[in-house]
Motif scaffolding. Structure first.
Motif, PDB file in Angstrom:
ATOM      1  N   GLU A  92      10.725  -9.676  15.386  1.00 54.95           N
ATOM      2  CA  GLU A  92      10.311  -8.473  14.933  1.00 54.95           C
ATOM      3  C   GLU A  92      11.252  -7.597  14.179  1.00 54.95           C
ATOM      4  O   GLU A  92      11.509  -7.143  13.389  1.00 54.95           O
ATOM      5  N   MET A  93      12.279  -7.334  15.307  1.00 58.90           N
ATOM      6  CA  MET A  93      13.614  -6.612  15.059  1.00 58.90           C
ATOM      7  C   MET A  93      14.253  -6.819  13.704  1.00 58.90           C
ATOM      8  O   MET A  93      14.550  -6.090  13.113  1.00 58.90           O
ATOM      9  N   GLN A  94      14.358  -8.184  13.733  1.00 59.38           N
ATOM     10  CA  GLN A  94      15.129  -8.645  12.597  1.00 59.38           C
ATOM     11  C   GLN A  94      14.510  -8.370  11.267  1.00 59.38           C
ATOM     12  O   GLN A  94      15.169  -8.044  10.232  1.00 59.38           O
ATOM     13  N   LEU A  95      13.235  -8.699  11.260  1.00 59.36           N
ATOM     14  CA  LEU A  95      12.379  -8.473  10.029  1.00 59.36           C
ATOM     15  C   LEU A  95      12.290  -7.169   9.685  1.00 59.36           C
ATOM     16  O   LEU A  95      12.383  -6.788   8.448  1.00 59.36           O
ATOM     17  N   GLU A  96      12.129  -6.306  10.605  1.00 59.16           N
ATOM     18  CA  GLU A  96      12.325  -4.878  10.263  1.00 59.16           C
ATOM     19  C   GLU A  96      13.408  -4.253   9.695  1.00 59.16           C
ATOM     20  O   GLU A  96      13.482  -3.642   8.832  1.00 59.16           O
ATOM     21  N   GLN A  97      14.580  -4.966  10.325  1.00 60.72           N
ATOM     22  CA  GLN A  97      15.823  -4.445   9.507  1.00 60.72           C
ATOM     23  C   GLN A  97      16.176  -4.882   8.331  1.00 60.72           C
ATOM     24  O   GLN A  97      16.845  -4.106   7.531  1.00 60.72           O
ATOM     25  N   ILE A  98      15.658  -6.157   8.040  1.00 53.79           N
ATOM     26  CA  ILE A  98      15.720  -6.519   6.661  1.00 53.79           C
ATOM     27  C   ILE A  98      15.042  -5.859   5.797  1.00 53.79           C
ATOM     28  O   ILE A  98      15.249  -5.504   4.618  1.00 53.79           O
ATOM     29  N   LEU A  99      13.557  -5.483   6.058  1.00 53.35           N
ATOM     30  CA  LEU A  99      12.782  -4.669   5.348  1.00 53.35           C
ATOM     31  C   LEU A  99      13.478  -3.422   5.127  1.00 53.35           C
ATOM     32  O   LEU A  99      13.548  -2.887   3.780  1.00 53.35           O
ATOM     33  N   ARG A 155      17.175  -4.213   2.774  1.00 50.48           N
ATOM     34  CA  ARG A 155      16.866  -4.675   1.454  1.00 50.48           C
ATOM     35  C   ARG A 155      15.615  -3.784   0.601  1.00 50.48           C
ATOM     36  O   ARG A 155      15.926  -4.077  -0.608  1.00 50.48           O
ATOM     37  N   PHE A 156      14.939  -3.440   1.237  1.00 45.80           N
ATOM     38  CA  PHE A 156      13.789  -2.815   0.418  1.00 45.80           C
ATOM     39  C   PHE A 156      13.627  -1.273   0.516  1.00 45.80           C
ATOM     40  O   PHE A 156      12.758  -0.662  -0.065  1.00 45.80           O
ATOM     41  N   GLY A 157      14.414  -0.862   1.453  1.00 43.59           N
ATOM     42  CA  GLY A 157      14.580   0.597   1.698  1.00 43.59           C
ATOM     43  C   GLY A 157      13.227   1.373   2.147  1.00 43.59           C
ATOM     44  O   GLY A 157      13.044   2.513   2.138  1.00 43.59           O
ATOM     45  N   PHE A 158      12.535   0.819   2.971  1.00 47.51           N
ATOM     46  CA  PHE A 158      11.387   1.276   3.776  1.00 47.51           C
ATOM     47  C   PHE A 158      11.098   0.915   4.950  1.00 47.51           C
ATOM     48  O   PHE A 158      11.592  -0.499   5.285  1.00 47.51           O
ATOM     49  N   LYS A 159      10.655   1.605   5.950  1.00 52.27           N
ATOM     50  CA  LYS A 159      10.235   1.069   7.340  1.00 52.27           C
ATOM     51  C   LYS A 159       9.017   0.605   7.376  1.00 52.27           C
ATOM     52  O   LYS A 159       8.002   1.098   6.947  1.00 52.27           O
ATOM     53  N   ILE A 199       0.874  -1.221   0.093  1.00 48.98           N
ATOM     54  CA  ILE A 199      -0.046  -0.117  -0.135  1.00 48.98           C
ATOM     55  C   ILE A 199       0.919   1.273   0.011  1.00 48.98           C
ATOM     56  O   ILE A 199       2.074   1.177   0.543  1.00 48.98           O
ATOM     57  N   GLY A 200       0.469   2.332  -0.540  1.00 44.62           N
ATOM     58  CA  GLY A 200       1.341   3.479  -0.784  1.00 44.62           C
ATOM     59  C   GLY A 200       2.605   3.208  -1.598  1.00 44.62           C
ATOM     60  O   GLY A 200       2.419   2.336  -2.548  1.00 44.62           O
ATOM     61  N   GLY A 201       3.586   3.464  -1.140  1.00 41.38           N
ATOM     62  CA  GLY A 201       4.760   3.370  -2.015  1.00 41.38           C
ATOM     63  C   GLY A 201       5.603   2.360  -1.597  1.00 41.38           C
ATOM     64  O   GLY A 201       6.728   1.803  -2.182  1.00 41.38           O
ATOM     65  N   ASN A 202       5.129   1.309  -0.622  1.00 38.59           N
ATOM     66  CA  ASN A 202       5.938   0.173  -0.272  1.00 38.59           C
ATOM     67  C   ASN A 202       5.625  -0.997  -0.911  1.00 38.59           C
ATOM     68  O   ASN A 202       5.001  -1.945  -0.290  1.00 38.59           O
ATOM     69  N   ARG A 203       5.867  -1.081  -2.217  1.00 34.88           N
ATOM     70  CA  ARG A 203       5.488  -2.208  -3.071  1.00 34.88           C
ATOM     71  C   ARG A 203       6.614  -3.158  -3.272  1.00 34.88           C
ATOM     72  O   ARG A 203       7.730  -2.942  -3.192  1.00 34.88           O
ATOM     73  N   VAL A 204       6.230  -4.553  -2.872  1.00 34.85           N
ATOM     74  CA  VAL A 204       7.380  -5.520  -3.032  1.00 34.85           C
ATOM     75  C   VAL A 204       6.472  -6.786  -3.447  1.00 34.85           C
ATOM     76  O   VAL A 204       5.279  -7.091  -2.658  1.00 34.85           O
ATOM     77  N   LYS A 205       7.105  -7.669  -3.992  1.00 32.53           N
ATOM     78  CA  LYS A 205       6.650  -8.922  -4.341  1.00 32.53           C
ATOM     79  C   LYS A 205       6.873  -9.877  -3.304  1.00 32.53           C
ATOM     80  O   LYS A 205       7.814  -9.860  -2.765  1.00 32.53           O
ATOM     81  N   MET A 206       5.886 -10.805  -3.188  1.00 28.27           N
ATOM     82  CA  MET A 206       5.977 -11.807  -1.898  1.00 28.27           C
ATOM     83  C   MET A 206       7.194 -12.614  -2.098  1.00 28.27           C
ATOM     84  O   MET A 206       7.785 -13.104  -1.200  1.00 28.27           O
ATOM     85  N   ALA A 207       7.642 -13.123  -3.474  1.00 32.90           N
ATOM     86  CA  ALA A 207       8.571 -13.875  -3.766  1.00 32.90           C
ATOM     87  C   ALA A 207       9.734 -13.420  -3.352  1.00 32.90           C
ATOM     88  O   ALA A 207      10.772 -14.016  -2.782  1.00 32.90           O
ATOM     89  N   ASP A 208      10.104 -11.942  -3.734  1.00 32.93           N
ATOM     90  CA  ASP A 208      11.173 -11.210  -3.370  1.00 32.93           C
ATOM     91  C   ASP A 208      11.523 -11.015  -1.885  1.00 32.93           C
ATOM     92  O   ASP A 208      12.192 -11.316  -1.209  1.00 32.93           O
ATOM     93  N   LEU A 209      10.177 -10.934  -1.026  1.00 32.48           N
ATOM     94  CA  LEU A 209      10.289 -10.591   0.310  1.00 32.48           C
ATOM     95  C   LEU A 209      10.706 -12.089   0.964  1.00 32.48           C
ATOM     96  O   LEU A 209      11.318 -11.936   1.933  1.00 32.48           O
ATOM     97  N   LYS A 210      10.080 -13.239   0.578  1.00 30.40           N
ATOM     98  CA  LYS A 210      10.348 -14.515   0.864  1.00 30.40           C
ATOM     99  C   LYS A 210      11.846 -14.767   0.962  1.00 30.40           C
ATOM    100  O   LYS A 210      12.486 -15.535   1.784  1.00 30.40           O
ATOM    101  N   ALA A 211      12.316 -14.623  -0.515  1.00 32.60           N
ATOM    102  CA  ALA A 211      13.751 -14.649  -0.753  1.00 32.60           C
ATOM    103  C   ALA A 211      14.663 -13.959   0.152  1.00 32.60           C
ATOM    104  O   ALA A 211      15.689 -14.461   0.744  1.00 32.60           O
TER     105      ALA A 211
END
Length: 178
Positions: free
Chosen positions: A56-63, A66-70, A13-25
């Motif tokens: 939670e902390m690890q996944l937030e850091q990866i996002l 790797r994807f440039g958004f909080k 939603i908004g500008g935080n677009r990411v494919k689930m396959a990319d997120l999973k990888a």
């Protein structure tokens, strides 16, 4: 090892677009195990032995890296997700599409929910109730017809959150049980 649901806020939603396959990888590259995505809105089922706040902390850091958004991440057990459905006082009363459980980063400080609840009485038809690190919300006329947003809730309650409607949560629970 515990099976968890990681709820990622503001995904696709908004500008935080990411494919689930990319997120999973990306998460798999960082050692997240037994990972399954559910829908395209940031629902991840995973297995981990760590405490939820560490995940939670690890996944937030990866996002961020790797994807440039909080994004806020809420991690819950299957029983906590089930409780967010079963304990929602609007489930079975309102439409499953309009009735939401908003998973909160922490319990709001005493008085904050009560103040917000009183403020909302004269502003709309939405129905609100507070659970254990969950805000129950029936949008009644639809999300787009309401001015209750994640940012508003964060300001008023002093905690972050991410919402899922009853349809989504039932779908997720079905996948967690498989």
């Amino acid at each position: 090892m515990t099976r968890y649901l990681a709820l990622l806020g503001s995904i696709n939603i908004g500008g935080n677009r990411v494919k689930m396959a990319d997120l999973k990888a990306a998460f798999a590259d960082e050692g997240v195990k037994d990972l399954e995505t559910v829908a395209a809105s940031g629902n991840l089922i995973l297995t981990d032995s760590r405490e939820p706040f560490l995940i939670e902390m690890q996944l937030e850091q990866i996002l961020s890296a790797r994807f440039g958004f909080k994004s806020c991440v809420m991690v819950r057990t299957q029983s906590e997700v089930q409780e967010a459905v079963d304990d929602n006082p609007f489930h079975g009363v309102g439409s499953d599409k309009m009735v939401h459980s908003i998973f909160l980063s922490d319990q709001p400080q005493p008085g904050r929910f009560e103040d917000f609840f009183e403020e909302r009485k004269s502003k709309g038809d939405e129905r609100l109730a507070l659970g254990d690190r969950v805000l129950y919300l029936d949008y009644v006329h639809g999300v787009s017809a309401s001015d209750i947003t994640g940012k508003l809730l964060e300001r008023r309650l002093g905690v972050r959150g991410t919402a899922r409607n009853m349809n989504s949560l039932k779908n997720i629970l079905g996948k967690m049980a498989a």
